[in-house]
Design an enzyme around this catalytic site. Structure first.
Site, short mmCIF file in Angstrom:
data_model
loop_
_atom_site.label_atom_id
_atom_site.label_comp_id
_atom_site.label_asym_id
_atom_site.label_seq_id
_atom_site.Cartn_x
_atom_site.Cartn_y
_atom_site.Cartn_z
N SER A 143 0.90 -1.32 0.06
CA SER A 143 0.15 -0.04 0.10
C SER A 143 0.83 1.21 -0.07
O SER A 143 2.13 1.18 0.45
CB SER A 143 -0.84 -0.01 1.30
OG SER A 143 -1.36 1.23 1.60
N TYR A 156 -1.99 -1.47 10.57
CA TYR A 156 -2.22 -1.42 9.18
C TYR A 156 -0.71 -1.04 8.62
O TYR A 156 -0.20 -1.67 7.52
CB TYR A 156 -3.19 -0.58 8.61
CG TYR A 156 -3.39 -1.06 6.95
CD1 TYR A 156 -4.05 -2.03 6.68
CD2 TYR A 156 -2.89 0.12 6.25
CE1 TYR A 156 -4.23 -2.06 5.31
CE2 TYR A 156 -3.30 0.02 4.61
CZ TYR A 156 -3.97 -1.18 4.15
OH TYR A 156 -4.17 -1.26 3.04
#
Ligand code: NAD
Length: 252
Positions: A143, A156
């Site tokens: 990401s 995350y």
């Protein structure tokens, strides 16, 4: 284009939804046989139906990628059904809770690390012996949160940064044996994951669009195209990279 994919086999985790589903469809359009792996049986079967609707080949296998026995059985089922594994897209992931670090429970941290990071290591551990038989490629889904920090998302962000290091190390270990291993860093891509985040804050979509220099969020097909390209012979000299596909987000 991509005629080398005809008759080859790709395993995609998290393929019941979003980026994983779009990647399954894109691979199937090139003639690749697709293993759709997910915890979501209904969504996984919908992906298989989408692929079959244009004559593609796909198989759904229910697997929780955070569980070693499920990952081992997933790869075994792939080989039993299609006889080979050429490409793997380790994409399954969860957003986890959004809160300052001190407010996050350790079990919530562990859950995100297990589903997003340990799964990528586990998947590669079982995929690689099959890919090494004839060569192939792996793409791991990181990401932009694997390259920069995001306030309120410590588990995350940690999981996505770690995928970058894991990808580089795996690429070094197998680069001489015909398996290329890369990662992608998507910017904000409109999928059910972002719908869930936006349901708690209706203003956020506008803010996210403005945050991307290109002036909009991305769509799953734009990530799928990059995944397929990284697996193709067009990317034959590329291994160990982590590729932002982010409308310029990390260029800022
Ligand atoms: P999504 O929620 O639409 O899809 C994720 C899929 O993973 C779902 O089908 C879900 O059932 C599956 N999954 C979750 N836990 C699982 C488990 N334990 N075992 C097997 N499958 C499991 O999300 P998405 O946006 O398509 O995200 C796909 C990947 O892309 C994730 O790794 C995510 O972190 C990453 N990503 C997404 C964005 C974005 O903006 N959407 C940006 C950067 C990175």
């Amino acid at each position: 284009m991509y005629s080398e994919f005809i008759g080859k086999v790709v395993l995609i985790t998290g393929a019941a939804s979003g980026i994983g589903r779009a990647t399954a469809v894109r691979f199937a359009e090139t003639g690749t046989k697709v293993v759709v792996a997910d915890v979501d049986q209904h969504g996984g079967e919908q992906t298989v139906q989408r692929v079959q609707s244009f004559g593609g080949t796909a198989l759904f296998v229910r697997a929780d990628v955070s569980k070693e026995a499920d990952v081992a059985a997933l790869v075994q089922k792939t080989i039993e059904t299609f006889g080979r594994l050429d490409y793997a897209v380790n994409n399954a992931g969860i957003e986890g809770v959004s809160a300052p670090l001190t407010d996050i429970k350790s079990e919530d941290f562990d859950r995100v690390i297990n589903v997003n990071l340990r799964s990528v290591w586990l998947c590669m551990k079982y995929e690689l012996p099959e890919l090494l038989k004839q060569g192939g490629a792996i793409v791991n889904m990181s990401s932009v949160a694997g390259l920069v920090g995001f306030s309120g998302s410590s588990p995350y962000v940690a999981s996505k940064h770690a995928i970058v290091g894991l990808t580089k190390t795996a690429a070094l270990e197998y680069s001489k044996q015909g398996v290329r291993i890369n990662a992608i860093n998507p910017g904000v891509i409109m999928t059910p994951m972002i719908d869930r985040i936006a349901s708690a804050n209706s203003e956020i979509i506008n803010q996210l669009e403005v945050a991307h220099p290109i002036g909009r969020t991305g769509n799953p097909e734009e990530i799928a195209a990059a995944v397929v390209w990284l697996c193709s012979n067009e990317a034959s000299f590329i291994t160990g990279v982590t590729l932002p596909v982010d409308g310029g987000f990390v260029a800022q």
